[in-house]
Design an enzyme around this catalytic site. Sequence first.
Site, PDB file in Angstrom:
ATOM      1  N   CYS A  32      -3.679 -15.042  -8.848  1.00  0.00           N
ATOM      2  CA  CYS A  32      -4.315 -14.136  -7.896  1.00  0.00           C
ATOM      3  C   CYS A  32      -3.912 -12.686  -8.186  1.00  0.00           C
ATOM      4  O   CYS A  32      -4.513 -11.765  -7.672  1.00  0.00           O
ATOM      5  CB  CYS A  32      -3.917 -14.525  -6.482  1.00  0.00           C
ATOM      6  SG  CYS A  32      -2.165 -14.714  -6.219  1.00  0.00           S
ATOM      7  N   HIS A  33      -2.911 -12.506  -9.027  1.00  0.00           N
ATOM      8  CA  HIS A  33      -2.472 -11.139  -9.345  1.00  0.00           C
ATOM      9  C   HIS A  33      -3.404 -10.470 -10.340  1.00  0.00           C
ATOM     10  O   HIS A  33      -3.267  -9.299 -10.628  1.00  0.00           O
ATOM     11  CB  HIS A  33      -1.051 -11.185  -9.901  1.00  0.00           C
ATOM     12  CG  HIS A  33      -0.888 -12.043 -11.102  1.00  0.00           C
ATOM     13  ND1 HIS A  33      -0.681 -13.415 -11.015  1.00  0.00           N
ATOM     14  CD2 HIS A  33      -0.941 -11.747 -12.413  1.00  0.00           C
ATOM     15  CE1 HIS A  33      -0.599 -13.901 -12.251  1.00  0.00           C
ATOM     16  NE2 HIS A  33      -0.763 -12.912 -13.122  1.00  0.00           N
TER      17      HIS A  33
END
Length: 106
Positions: free
Chosen positions: A53-54
Site C-alpha cells: 500500500c506504500h
Amino acid sequence: MTDFQNRVYEALKRIPKGRVSTYKLLGNYLDCGSAQAIGQALKKNPFAPEVPCHRIIKSDLSIGGYYGATSGKRITEKVELLKSEGVHLDGDGRLLKKEQIYHFSN
DNA sequence: GACATGACCCGCG
DNA sequence: CCGCGGGCCATGT
C-alpha cells in the site's frame, strides 16, 4: 473483508517493485470515481506489507499518507521504504521520476 | 435507511 | 502558488 477491499488489494499486488501508482489510476482501474474510497480501504489494509500500500501516492505525485497519517514518522518510513525500492522523492515529497508511475492495464 | 468521516481530486479566484 | 468549496463513494455508527 469487503469485496471492494479485496479488489483494491489484488490491484496493489500487480504493482512491480520500484514502481508506484496513484489513487486516481487505481480508481480508474477499479471503476471507482472516488480516491477517498480507495484510501479508506488502504488504511484498513490487513496484509501490509505483503500488499504494497506504500506504492500509492496522490495524483499530484506528492507522497500522500500512510497508516492514517499524512505527516510525521509514518510518512518518513513510507519514503524510506520507497527509497529502498528505488523510488525517490524530492524535498517536498514529490515523485522525482514520472516514468516510475505504473499504469494499470488488462 | 439516514448521517458522518476520510491515506482524495478538481476547478476557481 | 495558496486557500476555498464542492464532489466523490465505501464504511461504520
